[in-house]
Design an enzyme around this catalytic site. Sequence first.
Site, PDB file in Angstrom:
ATOM      1  N   THR A 124       1.280  -1.025  -0.642  1.00 39.03           N
ATOM      2  CA  THR A 124      -0.165   0.378  -0.080  1.00 39.03           C
ATOM      3  C   THR A 124       1.046   1.082   0.181  1.00 39.03           C
ATOM      4  O   THR A 124       1.730   1.393   0.197  1.00 39.03           O
ATOM      5  CB  THR A 124      -0.567  -0.063   1.136  1.00 39.03           C
ATOM      6  OG1 THR A 124      -1.777  -0.982   1.416  1.00 39.03           O
ATOM      7  CG2 THR A 124      -1.704   1.605   0.905  1.00 39.03           C
ATOM      8  N   THR A 144      -0.849   0.437   6.542  1.00 41.55           N
ATOM      9  CA  THR A 144       0.048  -0.824   6.136  1.00 41.55           C
ATOM     10  C   THR A 144      -0.231  -1.737   6.245  1.00 41.55           C
ATOM     11  O   THR A 144       0.123  -2.198   7.345  1.00 41.55           O
ATOM     12  CB  THR A 144       0.897   0.377   4.564  1.00 41.55           C
ATOM     13  OG1 THR A 144       1.133  -1.415   3.838  1.00 41.55           O
ATOM     14  CG2 THR A 144       1.644   0.077   6.235  1.00 41.55           C
TER      15      THR A 144
END
Length: 347
Positions: A217, A267
């Site tokens: 991410t 993330t």
Amino acid sequence: MGLGRKLIGLLAVLVVVGCTQSDAQQEQQQKKDWALALHGGAGAISEDRPDSVKQAYFDDLDEALTIGEDILSNGGSAEDAVEKVINYLEDNPRFNAGKGAVFTHDGEHELDAAFMVGNTREAGTVTGVKTVKNPITLARKVMETSEHVMFATEGAERYADKVGVERVDQDYFYTESRYNALQRALEREKEEDDKQSSLIPEEDKTALYADGDKFGTVGCVAVDKDGQIVAGTSTGGMTNKKFGRVGDVPIIGSGTYASDLVAVSMTGWGEKIMRAVSGHTVSAYMKYKPATLKEAGDYLLQDVLNPGEAGMIAVDKYGNIYMNMNTNGMFRGSSDSEGNREVAIWD
């Protein structure tokens, strides 16, 4: 004698309260003109890589950080800084967002993104888009030009046309490394029948995914000279994901969140992050405990989430920055108006 003990006790309470107030006052006095943090994913990031590959990641993180610094140091907005930093990471095939997005089980790309301004609680998110070059830009447009918060799949793509956000063919997102990761995941999946898979402990299922792609991410958080505090996150999702799976990124309060206290971008393992309502948990812990940003971040990563599940970046309204993870690594960087600057991957 009893009165003396009472006075001593009262004095101790006042000292404790005074220290708490002093800490808060000191934090406020140290308010920075601007601050910025970014990440490019967290997880089982191997250090056993050629030096040239490691340096390339450091260079990319440095460049992304410079983009945000230039905007904020010249009086630009946190909104612009967050969007442009993430645009750079989306356009960079090393990261699992935009150009470098991983493949789904069906050999496609499905992208998610979210954008939020804490001062107003305005937010925009998109999920499952397949042809939007920069999903974070579309998420910001949803926030600014729509009465809604989230658009999904084909509807989000039609909205991209309406607001002039660039669309591309699926071939644009192709990278050989991500394609190879999918093939490895499919091969492993083929070797596991449903019964065997169900017997694998949940904490060990990361072994079924290639190269830590489960954790990819990108994100950015920033506070500007006007005190505007913003969070943004963008992702290509999980290698070999099926059935239109949606992770934590576009779920406001989970992978992306901003309040008048703090901006957070997560993330890691999306399902775990969602179940903890991670971004909102950090903000609520700061507000109601009350707690500092570091205390709230440590609480989430150490007490709420399990080891190996997530990384987090955050910035509070004073410009204090938090970057930490309970994985072995996280691509990350931070900078502020006082000259503090860091780019890192491992501890």
